[in-house]
Scaffold this motif. Structure first.
Motif, PDB file in Angstrom:
ATOM      1  N   GLN A   6       0.883  -1.140   0.008  1.00  0.00           N
ATOM      2  CA  GLN A   6       0.069  -0.059  -0.039  1.00  0.00           C
ATOM      3  C   GLN A   6       0.914   1.352   0.100  1.00  0.00           C
ATOM      4  O   GLN A   6       0.703   2.325  -0.764  1.00  0.00           O
ATOM      5  CB  GLN A   6      -1.205   0.027   1.315  1.00  0.00           C
ATOM      6  CG  GLN A   6      -1.844   1.230   1.163  1.00  0.00           C
ATOM      7  CD  GLN A   6      -2.762   1.140  -0.159  1.00  0.00           C
ATOM      8  OE1 GLN A   6      -3.565   0.338  -0.335  1.00  0.00           O
ATOM      9  NE2 GLN A   6      -2.869   2.270  -0.761  1.00  0.00           N
ATOM     10  N   ASP A  10       0.650   4.183  -2.851  1.00  0.00           N
ATOM     11  CA  ASP A  10       0.793   5.521  -2.379  1.00  0.00           C
ATOM     12  C   ASP A  10       1.797   6.319  -3.030  1.00  0.00           C
ATOM     13  O   ASP A  10       1.717   7.433  -3.564  1.00  0.00           O
ATOM     14  CB  ASP A  10       0.846   5.769  -1.061  1.00  0.00           C
ATOM     15  CG  ASP A  10      -0.731   5.118  -0.308  1.00  0.00           C
ATOM     16  OD1 ASP A  10      -1.446   5.100  -1.005  1.00  0.00           O
ATOM     17  OD2 ASP A  10      -0.425   5.229   0.754  1.00  0.00           O
ATOM     18  N   THR A  14       2.092   9.589  -5.497  1.00  0.00           N
ATOM     19  CA  THR A  14       2.880  10.584  -5.349  1.00  0.00           C
ATOM     20  C   THR A  14       3.775  11.305  -6.201  1.00  0.00           C
ATOM     21  O   THR A  14       4.077  12.361  -6.667  1.00  0.00           O
ATOM     22  CB  THR A  14       3.355  10.529  -3.859  1.00  0.00           C
ATOM     23  OG1 THR A  14       2.181  10.629  -2.861  1.00  0.00           O
ATOM     24  CG2 THR A  14       3.896  11.791  -3.525  1.00  0.00           C
ATOM     25  N   GLY A  95      -1.096   2.964  -8.382  1.00  0.00           N
ATOM     26  CA  GLY A  95      -0.413   4.152  -8.055  1.00  0.00           C
ATOM     27  C   GLY A  95      -0.720   5.116  -9.170  1.00  0.00           C
ATOM     28  O   GLY A  95      -1.164   6.330  -9.023  1.00  0.00           O
ATOM     29  N   ARG A  98      -4.343   6.062  -9.919  1.00  0.00           N
ATOM     30  CA  ARG A  98      -5.096   6.662  -8.936  1.00  0.00           C
ATOM     31  C   ARG A  98      -4.343   8.326  -8.942  1.00  0.00           C
ATOM     32  O   ARG A  98      -5.267   9.258  -9.075  1.00  0.00           O
ATOM     33  CB  ARG A  98      -4.412   6.486  -7.631  1.00  0.00           C
ATOM     34  CG  ARG A  98      -5.216   5.245  -7.143  1.00  0.00           C
ATOM     35  CD  ARG A  98      -4.938   4.698  -5.535  1.00  0.00           C
ATOM     36  NE  ARG A  98      -4.949   5.858  -4.759  1.00  0.00           N
ATOM     37  CZ  ARG A  98      -4.187   5.661  -3.823  1.00  0.00           C
ATOM     38  NH1 ARG A  98      -3.435   4.840  -3.199  1.00  0.00           N
ATOM     39  NH2 ARG A  98      -4.363   7.185  -2.921  1.00  0.00           N
TER      40      ARG A  98
END
Length: 291
Positions: A6, A10, A14, A95, A98
């Motif tokens: 996870q 993330d 980022t 990621g 997202r």
């Protein structure tokens, strides 16, 4: 060191956003250097506009360029890192998706035949994920590079004749820079891959083009050629955005590999003046972000 998937997901999200908004310090320093040495008035004005664009993007939390590129993730994994490789790649893909959906970013990734865009910045074999291994045991390093089409479209490969020697390399690189002209949004980083096979040479050129400015080829002969070609390229007069001047390239950067006795592969891959990249480093102490 066990990796939290996870946290990787993330970080992948980022990094994409960070790379698109914050230019690395070495690239900013490169622009400052070119601004001080540029002699052409138009080129000085173009460079000043580029610097202002960077300042405005960072001050307003905006994108440096509207092209979100092809997302590339380069991974270095230490010997003590415990992670499922397939699950690691899927976490990076999630990621990336997202970042595009939640931020949101314009997706530039389409099917090569139908041109369908799923608006995720992902597709078949994209994001591009390269995995290599680090001598540092407790390390997972993730570098993210959004490679824009303006620079990527100016990619070249030549299977030169070994008897032509270094002159063939110099001529090909100069010809590629002239052919690219202003299409790469110069000043550029000219990445050159030498040796290996055709595919390795192209991969080396990409690695060279996305290397930190100020770094040098680890091979002494390669480093000498970098210096000579960097000087030659900036005498071509292409200049910032192809409008003339001294500042055609930040540098020519070279990566090389041994090759076959009857081969001399040469590849060129360019990076635009917005040479974007971001990095996340996982250690037992946690995650740190940089370039």
């Amino acid at each position: 060191m066990k990796i939290d998937l996870q946290a990787v997901e993330d970080a992948a999200m980022t990094l994409y956003i960070r790379a698109l908004k914050m230019l690395p310090p070495d690239v900013k320093a490169g622009l400052d250097r070119l601004t001080r040495t540029e002699t052409a008035a138009t080129a000085q004005s173009v460079l000043a506009t580029m610097v202002t664009n960077i300042q405005v993007a960072e001050a307003t939390d905006n994108l440096l360029c509207q092209d979100t590129g092809i997302p590339i993730y380069n991974l270095l994994i230490g010997s003590n890192v415990q992670v499922d490789g397939h699950a690691l790649k899927q976490a990076i893909r999630r990621g990336c998706e997202r970042a595009t959906r939640e931020h949101p970013l314009r997706s530039s990734v389409v099917h090569p035949l139908t041109r369908k865009n799923n608006h995720t910045s992902c597709g078949i074999e994209v994001p591009v994920i390269h995995i290599d291994f680090s001598p540092m045991p407790d390390l997972l390093d993730i570098e993210m590079i959004p490679k824009g089409s303006g620079s990527e479209n100016n990619s070249f490969l030549k299977m030169a004749i070994p008897a032509e020697g270094i002159d063939a390399i110099k001529t090909f690189v100069i010809d590629c820079v002239l052919a690219a002209g202003g299409k790469t949004c110069p000043p550029t980083i000219v990445g050159v891959g030498l040796g290996g096979t055709s595919d390795l040479s192209v991969a080396l050129a990409k690695r060279a083009a996305t290397r930190e400015l100020g770094s040098r080829c680890s091979d002494p002969e390669g480093a000498k050629l970098e210096e000579a070609l960097s000087a030659a390229v900036n005498q071509l007069g292409v200049g910032p955005q192809g409008l003339g001047g001294d500042s055609t390239a930040f540098a020519v950067q070279i990566e090389l590999a041994s090759t076959h006795i009857t081969m001399n592969p040469i590849a060129v891959n360019m990076q635009c003046h917005s040479a974007r990249r971001a990095r996340a480093t996982f250690t037992p102490a946690g995650v740190t972000y940089g370039y």
